[in-house]
Design a protein around this motif. Structure first.
Motif, PDB file in Angstrom:
ATOM      1  N   HIS A  19     -20.381  38.919  13.033  1.00  0.00           N
ATOM      2  CA  HIS A  19     -19.941  37.987  11.996  1.00  0.00           C
ATOM      3  C   HIS A  19     -18.492  37.582  12.268  1.00  0.00           C
ATOM      4  O   HIS A  19     -17.837  38.152  13.143  1.00  0.00           O
ATOM      5  N   LYS A  20     -18.033  36.636  11.486  1.00  0.00           N
ATOM      6  CA  LYS A  20     -16.622  36.225  11.527  1.00  0.00           C
ATOM      7  C   LYS A  20     -16.111  36.175  10.099  1.00  0.00           C
ATOM      8  O   LYS A  20     -16.622  35.438   9.259  1.00  0.00           O
ATOM      9  N   LEU A  21     -15.116  36.973   9.827  1.00  0.00           N
ATOM     10  CA  LEU A  21     -14.409  36.915   8.549  1.00  0.00           C
ATOM     11  C   LEU A  21     -13.284  35.908   8.728  1.00  0.00           C
ATOM     12  O   LEU A  21     -12.392  36.111   9.550  1.00  0.00           O
ATOM     13  N   TRP A  22     -13.363  34.802   7.987  1.00  0.00           N
ATOM     14  CA  TRP A  22     -12.337  33.777   8.093  1.00  0.00           C
ATOM     15  C   TRP A  22     -11.163  34.160   7.210  1.00  0.00           C
ATOM     16  O   TRP A  22     -11.328  34.411   6.009  1.00  0.00           O
ATOM     17  N   ILE A  23      -9.975  34.206   7.808  1.00  0.00           N
ATOM     18  CA  ILE A  23      -8.745  34.506   7.071  1.00  0.00           C
ATOM     19  C   ILE A  23      -7.850  33.284   7.195  1.00  0.00           C
ATOM     20  O   ILE A  23      -7.375  32.956   8.289  1.00  0.00           O
ATOM     21  N   GLU A  24      -7.674  32.613   6.091  1.00  0.00           N
ATOM     22  CA  GLU A  24      -6.896  31.370   6.078  1.00  0.00           C
ATOM     23  C   GLU A  24      -5.429  31.662   6.356  1.00  0.00           C
ATOM     24  O   GLU A  24      -4.835  32.574   5.776  1.00  0.00           O
ATOM     25  N   GLN A  35     -30.153  34.614  20.011  1.00  0.00           N
ATOM     26  CA  GLN A  35     -30.574  33.997  18.746  1.00  0.00           C
ATOM     27  C   GLN A  35     -29.695  32.810  18.368  1.00  0.00           C
ATOM     28  O   GLN A  35     -30.186  31.850  17.782  1.00  0.00           O
ATOM     29  N   THR A  36     -28.430  32.845  18.719  1.00  0.00           N
ATOM     30  CA  THR A  36     -27.566  31.691  18.475  1.00  0.00           C
ATOM     31  C   THR A  36     -28.051  30.502  19.297  1.00  0.00           C
ATOM     32  O   THR A  36     -28.127  29.374  18.788  1.00  0.00           O
ATOM     33  N   ILE A  37     -28.392  30.750  20.531  1.00  0.00           N
ATOM     34  CA  ILE A  37     -28.904  29.680  21.393  1.00  0.00           C
ATOM     35  C   ILE A  37     -30.177  29.090  20.810  1.00  0.00           C
ATOM     36  O   ILE A  37     -30.323  27.860  20.709  1.00  0.00           O
ATOM     37  N   GLN A  38     -31.099  29.940  20.382  1.00  0.00           N
ATOM     38  CA  GLN A  38     -32.348  29.464  19.773  1.00  0.00           C
ATOM     39  C   GLN A  38     -32.065  28.653  18.516  1.00  0.00           C
ATOM     40  O   GLN A  38     -32.678  27.606  18.296  1.00  0.00           O
ATOM     41  N   ALA A  52     -16.574  29.003  13.824  1.00  0.00           N
ATOM     42  CA  ALA A  52     -15.995  30.105  14.594  1.00  0.00           C
ATOM     43  C   ALA A  52     -17.055  31.104  15.048  1.00  0.00           C
ATOM     44  O   ALA A  52     -17.049  31.537  16.203  1.00  0.00           O
ATOM     45  N   VAL A  53     -17.968  31.469  14.158  1.00  0.00           N
ATOM     46  CA  VAL A  53     -18.973  32.470  14.533  1.00  0.00           C
ATOM     47  C   VAL A  53     -19.936  31.912  15.582  1.00  0.00           C
ATOM     48  O   VAL A  53     -20.369  32.638  16.486  1.00  0.00           O
ATOM     49  N   LEU A  54     -20.261  30.626  15.492  1.00  0.00           N
ATOM     50  CA  LEU A  54     -21.123  30.024  16.508  1.00  0.00           C
ATOM     51  C   LEU A  54     -20.417  29.981  17.868  1.00  0.00           C
ATOM     52  O   LEU A  54     -21.043  30.188  18.915  1.00  0.00           O
ATOM     53  N   HIS A  55     -19.129  29.733  17.852  1.00  0.00           N
ATOM     54  CA  HIS A  55     -18.355  29.740  19.096  1.00  0.00           C
ATOM     55  C   HIS A  55     -18.267  31.155  19.677  1.00  0.00           C
ATOM     56  O   HIS A  55     -18.483  31.360  20.879  1.00  0.00           O
ATOM     57  N   LEU A  56     -17.956  32.122  18.837  1.00  0.00           N
ATOM     58  CA  LEU A  56     -17.796  33.504  19.299  1.00  0.00           C
ATOM     59  C   LEU A  56     -19.068  34.063  19.924  1.00  0.00           C
ATOM     60  O   LEU A  56     -19.008  34.866  20.859  1.00  0.00           O
TER      61      LEU A  56
END
Length: 117
Positions: free
Chosen positions: A83-88, A45-48, A35-39
């Motif tokens: 960041h991404k806080l994952w909430i199940e 820096q994500t691209i790198q 999710a965080v990579l998608h967001l």
């Protein structure tokens, strides 16, 4: 890219107290990381980080419970650390937090108090 790292923080009490299966805990980490990579897919820096798939650097840390995880999420939000806080769902349980890839020196201070999982 050698200093770009992605930190993933997962609740250790999911296994030790709540008796979640190991696979379910790993799935939470996968959800948050994906999710965080998608967001932040367009972030420099994500691209790198994703340009050299065979050399990605992730560090998996543990938060002892939801209180620690939520406190970290709040601090990251205050300091504009993406960041991404994952909430199940549908349980609505915060399980894991993934920080987008950053230079280690930018984000290490937020997680240095946490243990490796």
């Amino acid at each position: 890219m050698s200093n770009i790292v992605q930190y993933i923080i997962v609740r250790s009490d999911l296994r030790t107290i709540l008796n979640w299966p190991f696979g379910a805990v790993i799935a939470q980490c996968c959800h948050a990381a994906t999710a965080v990579l998608h967001l932040f897919a367009n972030d420099e820096q994500t691209i790198q980080y994703l340009e050299d798939l065979d050399n990605m650097h992730k560090v998996i840390l543990e938060a002892k419970d939801d209180t620690v995880l939520l406190k970290l999420a709040e601090k990251l939000k205050e300091d504009d650390i993406k960041h991404k806080l994952w909430i199940e769902q549908p349980e609505n349980v915060p399980t894991c937090l993934a920080i987008k890839p950053y230079a280690k020196e930018r984000v290490h201070k937020y997680v240095k108090h946490l243990k490796l999982l």
